[in-house]
Motif scaffolding. Structure first.
Motif, mmCIF file in Angstrom:
data_model
loop_
_atom_site.group_PDB
_atom_site.id
_atom_site.type_symbol
_atom_site.label_atom_id
_atom_site.label_comp_id
_atom_site.label_asym_id
_atom_site.label_seq_id
_atom_site.Cartn_x
_atom_site.Cartn_y
_atom_site.Cartn_z
ATOM 1 N N ASN A 104 -5.619 -2.017 5.761
ATOM 2 C CA ASN A 104 -5.269 -2.455 4.418
ATOM 3 C C ASN A 104 -5.633 -3.927 4.219
ATOM 4 O O ASN A 104 -5.083 -4.801 4.902
ATOM 5 C CB ASN A 104 -3.762 -2.262 4.196
ATOM 6 C CG ASN A 104 -3.378 -2.391 2.738
ATOM 7 O OD1 ASN A 104 -4.041 -3.051 1.959
ATOM 8 N ND2 ASN A 104 -2.287 -1.739 2.361
ATOM 9 N N LEU A 106 -4.785 -5.951 1.995
ATOM 10 C CA LEU A 106 -3.624 -6.746 1.575
ATOM 11 C C LEU A 106 -2.871 -7.301 2.777
ATOM 12 O O LEU A 106 -2.142 -8.286 2.657
ATOM 13 C CB LEU A 106 -2.680 -5.892 0.730
ATOM 14 C CG LEU A 106 -3.211 -5.446 -0.640
ATOM 15 C CD1 LEU A 106 -2.203 -4.548 -1.323
ATOM 16 C CD2 LEU A 106 -3.531 -6.653 -1.517
ATOM 17 N N ILE A 290 4.759 4.402 -1.797
ATOM 18 C CA ILE A 290 3.948 3.372 -2.444
ATOM 19 C C ILE A 290 2.673 3.221 -1.610
ATOM 20 O O ILE A 290 2.661 2.498 -0.603
ATOM 21 C CB ILE A 290 4.716 2.026 -2.532
ATOM 22 C CG1 ILE A 290 6.077 2.241 -3.182
ATOM 23 C CG2 ILE A 290 3.912 1.006 -3.311
ATOM 24 C CD1 ILE A 290 6.956 1.004 -3.180
ATOM 25 N N ARG A 291 1.628 3.909 -2.029
ATOM 26 C CA ARG A 291 0.428 3.996 -1.202
ATOM 27 C C ARG A 291 -0.198 2.635 -0.920
ATOM 28 O O ARG A 291 -0.827 2.437 0.116
ATOM 29 C CB ARG A 291 -0.610 4.898 -1.884
ATOM 30 C CG ARG A 291 -0.234 6.352 -1.909
ATOM 31 C CD ARG A 291 -0.046 6.881 -0.492
ATOM 32 N NE ARG A 291 -1.232 6.680 0.333
ATOM 33 C CZ ARG A 291 -1.221 6.600 1.653
ATOM 34 N NH1 ARG A 291 -0.080 6.681 2.311
ATOM 35 N NH2 ARG A 291 -2.335 6.423 2.323
ATOM 36 N N VAL A 292 -0.026 1.699 -1.826
ATOM 37 C CA VAL A 292 -0.647 0.391 -1.637
ATOM 38 C C VAL A 292 -0.050 -0.348 -0.440
ATOM 39 O O VAL A 292 -0.656 -1.280 0.091
ATOM 40 C CB VAL A 292 -0.514 -0.467 -2.921
ATOM 41 C CG1 VAL A 292 0.911 -0.945 -3.104
ATOM 42 C CG2 VAL A 292 -1.489 -1.632 -2.905
ATOM 43 N N LEU A 293 1.136 0.075 0.016
ATOM 44 C CA LEU A 293 1.778 -0.562 1.167
ATOM 45 C C LEU A 293 1.444 0.127 2.494
ATOM 46 O O LEU A 293 1.844 -0.354 3.547
ATOM 47 C CB LEU A 293 3.297 -0.575 0.981
ATOM 48 C CG LEU A 293 3.834 -1.437 -0.168
ATOM 49 C CD1 LEU A 293 5.344 -1.334 -0.235
ATOM 50 C CD2 LEU A 293 3.398 -2.890 0.002
ATOM 51 N N PHE A 297 -4.308 1.851 3.641
ATOM 52 C CA PHE A 297 -4.748 1.929 2.248
ATOM 53 C C PHE A 297 -5.941 0.996 2.044
ATOM 54 O O PHE A 297 -5.895 -0.164 2.487
ATOM 55 C CB PHE A 297 -3.597 1.534 1.318
ATOM 56 C CG PHE A 297 -3.976 1.490 -0.128
ATOM 57 C CD1 PHE A 297 -3.947 2.636 -0.888
ATOM 58 C CD2 PHE A 297 -4.373 0.296 -0.722
ATOM 59 C CE1 PHE A 297 -4.301 2.600 -2.234
ATOM 60 C CE2 PHE A 297 -4.725 0.254 -2.055
ATOM 61 C CZ PHE A 297 -4.697 1.409 -2.815
ATOM 62 N N PRO A 298 -7.009 1.375 1.387
ATOM 63 C CA PRO A 298 -7.317 2.694 0.803
ATOM 64 C C PRO A 298 -8.237 3.522 1.715
ATOM 65 O O PRO A 298 -9.108 4.226 1.223
ATOM 66 C CB PRO A 298 -8.057 2.290 -0.477
ATOM 67 C CG PRO A 298 -8.827 1.064 -0.064
ATOM 68 C CD PRO A 298 -8.001 0.367 0.988
#
Length: 363
Positions: A104, A106, A290-293, A297-298
């Motif tokens: 990820n 992020l 919460i897929r963004v966490l 991801f992605p």
């Protein structure tokens, strides 16, 4: 039994990488020292003046110290090559726990924060602890900075060395140990890393500052950094965060040392602990909703395809075939037809009763 044999095999591979990486740091300096000592003794024997062993040792040291950067640069290149050869012979794929998986993006934000906080905690501890080992470690760090300051040497010290160390320990060795058990990898990998750093520091400090006490502090620092990086590797299933983190720690070390006196050790350590705990726990708790966490991801589909490639489909097929066979009801054995006195079966009959043939009238 097979699982135990595989665990032993992975442990042996991790040991081979460890030995292969460490051996050049022992062999290369010893080779140069032996050659220098032989040249010194030959020069003394050709003269008429008698000298003692202390003079020989001092002459060897004077010849070795200017050559230390080149000696350890050679040892490092050979060590990295030896570790890579062992890893390639083992036919381990690059996409594995501790490999070069995508993660990820992020996560780069907390990874950067964890790196800066780790360097800050180390600097704060060193600023508050006194003793021969700590003071000589500072002297050794200054010596290394002086010896590897310009051009390619600075690139080697700040980027190539941290990257190679993390690839070997969090990429190769962690990958082997994690296949045995993740906890073994998280605990044992930092220990092996600390032993390696202590061994390198011992050799360099012996010649550059004339004492090996700095190696103790170097080992403790390496153990802490190795533990943090092992956690990051396990969480994101990739060795890339550890590589980036180590490079950032190396570059921010000077800033952290200068500002160590103005910081609070308790607050900084607590902040580091909370941030590490959040990175370890949140992707598991909230990643599903919460897929963004999520840690991948992605790249979730990419990770699934890599896992399928790594572990194959044969095991799954065998497992499903076994479950299907267990779930299928067993067929009842067919009832045997009754036998006549001659032992022959005829008719459909009823169990326990004989069946007579119909009589025919012959004319």
């Amino acid at each position: 039994m097979m699982k135990a044999l595989k665990s032993v095999g992975f442990l042996l591979l991790a040991a081979l990488v460890f030995v292969g990486f460490n051996y050049p740091f022992f062999a290369v300096p010893n080779k140069f020292e032996k050659e220098t000592r032989e040249l010194t003794l030959a020069r003394i024997e050709s003269g008429s003046m008698a000298v003692d062993e202390a003079y020989v040792n001092e002459s060897v040291k004077e010849a070795m110290v200017p050559r230390l950067p080149g000696i350890y640069r050679t040892a490092f290149i050979l060590a990295a090559a030896a570790a890579a050869i062992v890893f390639c012979i083992s036919i381990r794929p690059p996409h594995d726990c501790g490999g070069f998986n995508l993660f990820n993006p992020l996560a780069l934000i907390p990874i950067a924060a964890i790196s800066v906080l780790t360097g800050a905690v180390i600097s704060l501890v060193l600023s508050k602890v006194t003793g021969q080992s700590v003071s000589e470690f500072r002297e050794l760090a200054a010596k290394l900075t002086t010896d590897f300051t310009y051009g390619s040497d600075k690139l080697l010290l700040m980027i190539l060395v941290p990257a190679a160390l993390e690839i070997v320990f969090r990429g190769f060795i962690f990958s082997f140990l994690e296949r045995i058990h993740p906890l073994i990898a998280i605990v044992l990998c930092p220990v092996l890393y600390a032993v390696t750093v202590g061994s390198i520091a011992t050799g360099y400090a012996r010649w550059s500052i004339g004492s090996v006490e700095a190696a103790k502090t170097a080992m403790i620092i390496a153990l802490g950094i190795g533990f943090v990086h092992s956690l990051l590797t396990w969480r994101f299933r990739s060795g890339i965060p550890a590589v980036l983190s180590h490079i950032l720690i190396a570059y921010s070390a000077g800033f952290a040392v200068k500002n160590a006196e103005n910081g609070s050790l308790a607050f900084t350590a607590a902040l580091l602990f909370l941030l590490l705990a959040a990175v370890m726990i949140l992707p598991s708790l909230l990643g599903g909703r919460i897929r963004v966490l999520a840690y991948d991801f992605p790249f979730t589909k990419h990770h699934k395809s890599m896992n399928k490639w790594l572990f194959g489909t044969k095991k799954r097929r065998r497992k499903h075939a076994g479950k299907a066979a267990a779930a299928k009801p067993a067929e009842k054995p067919a009832e045997q037809e009754p036998k006549t006195k001659s032992g022959k079966r005829f008719g459909s009959g009823v169990k326990g009763k004989s069946v007579k043939r119909p009589h025919t009238n012959r004319k």
